[in-house]
Design an enzyme around this catalytic site. Structure first.
Site, PDB file in Angstrom:
ATOM      1  N   ALA A 183       0.849  -1.202   0.000  1.00 51.88           N
ATOM      2  CA  ALA A 183       0.000   0.000   0.000  1.00 51.88           C
ATOM      3  C   ALA A 183       0.876   1.241   0.000  1.00 51.88           C
ATOM      4  CB  ALA A 183      -0.883  -0.005   1.243  1.00 51.88           C
ATOM      5  N   GLU A 214      -0.643  -9.272  -1.075  1.00 46.85           N
ATOM      6  CA  GLU A 214      -2.091  -9.560  -1.119  1.00 46.85           C
ATOM      7  C   GLU A 214      -2.592  -9.651  -2.565  1.00 46.85           C
ATOM      8  OE1 GLU A 214      -4.457  -8.002   2.399  1.00 46.85           O
ATOM      9  OE2 GLU A 214      -2.963  -6.423   2.090  1.00 46.85           O
ATOM     10  N   GLU A 274       2.459  -4.864   7.695  1.00 43.13           N
ATOM     11  CA  GLU A 274       1.361  -4.016   8.171  1.00 43.13           C
ATOM     12  C   GLU A 274       1.337  -3.844   9.690  1.00 43.13           C
ATOM     13  OE1 GLU A 274       1.101  -6.286   5.792  1.00 43.13           O
ATOM     14  OE2 GLU A 274      -0.195  -5.573   4.182  1.00 43.13           O
ATOM     15  N   GLY A 310       0.342  -5.062   0.621  1.00 44.07           N
ATOM     16  CA  GLY A 310      -0.702  -5.147  -0.406  1.00 44.07           C
ATOM     17  C   GLY A 310      -0.210  -5.791  -1.694  1.00 44.07           C
TER      18      GLY A 310
HETATM   19  N1  COA Z   1       4.455   3.466  -0.255  1.00 42.88           N
HETATM   20  C1  COA Z   1       4.876   4.618  -0.807  1.00 42.88           C
HETATM   21  N2  COA Z   1       6.092   4.802  -1.318  1.00 42.88           N
HETATM   22  C2  COA Z   1       6.941   3.752  -1.280  1.00 42.88           C
HETATM   23  C3  COA Z   1       6.575   2.520  -0.726  1.00 42.88           C
HETATM   24  C4  COA Z   1       5.275   2.383  -0.205  1.00 42.88           C
HETATM   25  N3  COA Z   1       4.818   1.222   0.314  1.00 42.88           N
HETATM   26  N4  COA Z   1       7.615   1.670  -0.826  1.00 42.88           N
HETATM   27  C5  COA Z   1       8.608   2.366  -1.434  1.00 42.88           C
HETATM   28  N5  COA Z   1       8.201   3.616  -1.709  1.00 42.88           N
HETATM   29  C6  COA Z   1       8.961   4.698  -2.370  1.00 42.88           C
HETATM   30  C7  COA Z   1       9.986   5.298  -1.446  1.00 42.88           C
HETATM   31  O1  COA Z   1       9.389   6.298  -0.624  1.00 42.88           O
HETATM   32  C8  COA Z   1      10.955   5.876  -2.463  1.00 42.88           C
HETATM   33  O2  COA Z   1      10.416   7.057  -2.988  1.00 42.88           O
HETATM   34  P1  COA Z   1      11.381   8.356  -3.190  1.00 42.88           P
HETATM   35  O3  COA Z   1      12.484   7.863  -4.109  1.00 42.88           O
HETATM   36  O4  COA Z   1      10.494   9.377  -3.815  1.00 42.88           O
HETATM   37  O5  COA Z   1      11.888   8.693  -1.822  1.00 42.88           O
HETATM   38  C9  COA Z   1      10.926   4.844  -3.578  1.00 42.88           C
HETATM   39  O6  COA Z   1       9.705   4.142  -3.429  1.00 42.88           O
HETATM   40  C10 COA Z   1      12.071   3.844  -3.500  1.00 42.88           C
HETATM   41  O7  COA Z   1      12.034   3.254  -2.205  1.00 42.88           O
HETATM   42  P2  COA Z   1      13.322   3.204  -1.223  1.00 42.88           P
HETATM   43  O8  COA Z   1      12.811   3.065   0.155  1.00 42.88           O
HETATM   44  O9  COA Z   1      14.225   4.347  -1.531  1.00 42.88           O
HETATM   45  O10 COA Z   1      13.986   1.852  -1.741  1.00 42.88           O
HETATM   46  P3  COA Z   1      14.889   0.858  -0.886  1.00 42.88           P
HETATM   47  O11 COA Z   1      15.430  -0.122  -1.870  1.00 42.88           O
HETATM   48  O12 COA Z   1      15.835   1.609  -0.043  1.00 42.88           O
HETATM   49  O13 COA Z   1      13.881   0.108   0.114  1.00 42.88           O
HETATM   50  C11 COA Z   1      11.872  -1.100   0.734  1.00 42.88           C
HETATM   51  C12 COA Z   1      12.891  -0.747  -0.386  1.00 42.88           C
HETATM   52  C13 COA Z   1      10.744  -1.905   0.067  1.00 42.88           C
HETATM   53  C14 COA Z   1      12.536  -1.927   1.823  1.00 42.88           C
HETATM   54  C15 COA Z   1      11.311   0.219   1.344  1.00 42.88           C
HETATM   55  O14 COA Z   1      10.931   1.100   0.302  1.00 42.88           O
HETATM   56  C16 COA Z   1      10.121   0.008   2.240  1.00 42.88           C
HETATM   57  O15 COA Z   1      10.259  -0.441   3.370  1.00 42.88           O
HETATM   58  N6  COA Z   1       8.908   0.360   1.748  1.00 42.88           N
HETATM   59  C17 COA Z   1       7.691   0.306   2.531  1.00 42.88           C
HETATM   60  C18 COA Z   1       7.183  -1.118   2.584  1.00 42.88           C
HETATM   61  C19 COA Z   1       5.899  -1.211   3.369  1.00 42.88           C
HETATM   62  O16 COA Z   1       5.839  -0.926   4.554  1.00 42.88           O
HETATM   63  N7  COA Z   1       4.834  -1.668   2.673  1.00 42.88           N
HETATM   64  C20 COA Z   1       3.582  -1.997   3.267  1.00 42.88           C
HETATM   65  C21 COA Z   1       2.719  -0.858   3.520  1.00 42.88           C
HETATM   66  S1  COA Z   1       1.238  -1.459   4.357  1.00 42.88           S
END
Ligand code: COA
Length: 258
Positions: A64, A112, A132, A109
């Site tokens: 999400a 999911e 989550e 998501g």
């Molecule tokens: N929602 C919104 N934006 C997201 C996202 C999410 N779930 N996951 C990644 N992004 C965005 C980041 O904010 C970043 O944007 P920016 O470049 O404008 O700052 C871009 O995607 C790249 O992500 P980044 O975090 O820089 O990559 P990474 O390789 O360092 O890390 C993850 C990858 C997946 C570990 C990390 O992005 C993360 O933890 N994301 C959230 C995952 C999450 O909690 N998902 C479930 C939500 S219920």
């Protein structure tokens, strides 16, 4: 504009839906969900024998869009499930088989969405997780329900509460993933599976999918009744007659198909 977030293309008998918000690791914003919903209406999807949902090399989807989770109230959440939030159920409800071809992150998501598909094929380097609870919410796009049905209560709790990340091989051992592929080959492998599915008689495939999905909700008596009625209908199809004739004549069947 929003339709550009999901590319739709035909590949043999399959239709590929590619999430294209790679800059944000395919985070499932409402715009992306809406674009996916529109893609499901496309004639290429309707004409296909199998739908393959895929993402990019870095992420199938990181879940999400956390930016959109702020400032919600009960009314906006209810409206969300009536609007784009039902797209996961619409994927699950497609009549033809569906395959999630997974590279990179498959989180929240995103997982999911993959669980809403019938099969999951993952690159060896794919990473799965349900973050989550760690951010104060729960999987709520059908994931909790599907995980319990698929893996049982204890495994579902393990994934939701205890496990941070699960790699592709472990996901396969757990039963979360149908098959793993060498890095970068999940999509090709999915397309090969789609081609195999496309060779099967389409009515039997659609009825088998619908019956299996209904079994989880059915009593034994209702399930057996459904199975027998499905058989009764399918046994009278041209395809079933052709398969029987081909068997007697020792030749491959020629299904009339869709
Ligand atoms: N929602 C919104 N934006 C997201 C996202 C999410 N779930 N996951 C990644 N992004 C965005 C980041 O904010 C970043 O944007 P920016 O470049 O404008 O700052 C871009 O995607 C790249 O992500 P980044 O975090 O820089 O990559 P990474 O390789 O360092 O890390 C993850 C990858 C997946 C570990 C990390 O992005 C993360 O933890 N994301 C959230 C995952 C999450 O909690 N998902 C479930 C939500 S219920």
């Amino acid at each position: 504009m929003s339709d550009e977030l999901v590319a739709v293309r035909t590949h043999g008998r399959a239709c590929v839906l590619e999430l294209r918000r790679e800059r944000k690791l395919n985070a499932l914003s409402t715009a992306l969900e809406e674009a996916l919903g529109h893609a499901l209406q496309r004639p290429e999807v309707k004409a296909s024998a199998c739908v393959v949902v895929t993402g990019g090399a870095r992420a199938f989807s990181a879940g999400a869009d956390v930016e959109e989770l702020r400032g919600q109230d009960p009314a906006s959440i209810l409206a969300y499930y009536r609007e784009t939030g039902d797209v996961y159920e619409r994927v699950a409800g497609l009549p033809q088989p569906t395959i999630a071809a997974i590279s990179g992150y498959c989180l929240g998501g995103g997982l999911e969405l993959a669980l809403a598909c019938d099969f999951r094929v993952a690159d060896a380097g794919a990473t799965f997780g349900l973050p989550e609870v760690a951010i104060g919410i729960v999987p709520s796009s059908g994931g909790t329900h599907r995980l319990v049905r698929m893996l049982g209560t204890a495994r579902a709790k393990e994934l939701v509460l205890l496990r941070d990340r699960v790699d592709a091989e472990e996901a396969r051992r757990l039963g979360l993933v149908t098959e793993t592929a060498p890095e970068g080959e999940a999509l090709d492998r999915s397309l090969a599976l789609a081609e195999r599915l496309g060779e099967l008689p389409p009515l039997a495939v659609a009825v088998a999918k619908e019956a299996i999905d209904a079994m989880a909700e059915s009593s034994r008596a209702a399930g057996l009744g459904l199975e027998r009625l499905a058989y009764g209908m399918l046994a009278q199809t041209e395809d079933a007659r052709e398969a029987a004739a081909a068997f007697s004549e020792k030749r491959p069947p020629r299904f009339r198909g869709r």
